[in-house]
Scaffold this motif. Structure first.
Motif, PDB file in Angstrom:
ATOM      1  N   ARG A  39       0.830  -1.218   0.000  1.00 39.18           N
ATOM      2  CA  ARG A  39       0.000   0.000   0.000  1.00 39.18           C
ATOM      3  C   ARG A  39       0.853   1.252   0.000  1.00 39.18           C
ATOM      4  NH1 ARG A  39      -4.011  -1.686   4.720  1.00 39.18           N
ATOM      5  NH2 ARG A  39      -5.217  -3.236   3.570  1.00 39.18           N
ATOM      6  N   ARG A  43       0.782   3.937  -3.026  1.00 37.38           N
ATOM      7  CA  ARG A  43       0.385   5.328  -2.776  1.00 37.38           C
ATOM      8  C   ARG A  43       1.508   6.298  -3.106  1.00 37.38           C
ATOM      9  NH1 ARG A  43      -3.175   3.648   2.521  1.00 37.38           N
ATOM     10  NH2 ARG A  43      -4.876   2.801   1.265  1.00 37.38           N
ATOM     11  N   GLU A  67      -6.915   8.799  -1.973  1.00 34.04           N
ATOM     12  CA  GLU A  67      -6.138   7.576  -1.748  1.00 34.04           C
ATOM     13  C   GLU A  67      -4.768   7.868  -1.139  1.00 34.04           C
ATOM     14  OE1 GLU A  67      -5.508   3.598  -1.474  1.00 34.04           O
ATOM     15  OE2 GLU A  67      -7.372   4.563  -2.068  1.00 34.04           O
ATOM     16  N   VAL A  68      -4.069   8.846  -1.657  1.00 33.10           N
ATOM     17  CA  VAL A  68      -2.722   9.123  -1.141  1.00 33.10           C
ATOM     18  C   VAL A  68      -2.765   9.776   0.235  1.00 33.10           C
ATOM     19  CG1 VAL A  68      -1.719   9.245  -3.447  1.00 33.10           C
ATOM     20  CG2 VAL A  68      -2.435  11.352  -2.307  1.00 33.10           C
TER      21      VAL A  68
END
Length: 75
Positions: A39, A43, A67-68
């Motif tokens: 993840r 990211r 998301e980031v």
């Protein structure tokens, strides 16, 4: 009466022994850390990506920013 083939010890010699609770916990930890690492890398790749490429992967700028902004331990 004969026993079933899968009951014969010689036929089950290849089967893995049941894992101990400690080894199960360590395996779970290893898998969790691996998921977290993936993840974090994904990211970071999104952070570094040119915004003009977002449509190529089917995301909007808002979706990428969302998301980031998440920590690595959050799915």
């Amino acid at each position: 009466m004969t026993s079933l083939a899968f009951d014969h010890p010689a036929l089950n010699a290849h089967a893995a022994a049941p894992a101990s609770p400690l080894s199960q916990a360590l395996m779970t930890l290893a898998v969790t850390v691996s998921v977290w690492e993936m993840r974090a890398k994904t990211r970071q790749a999104l952070r570094d990506m040119d915004p003009n490429r977002y449509p190529d992967i089917g995301l909007t700028t808002a979706e990428v920013l969302h998301e980031v902004g998440k920590p690595f331990w959050v799915a």
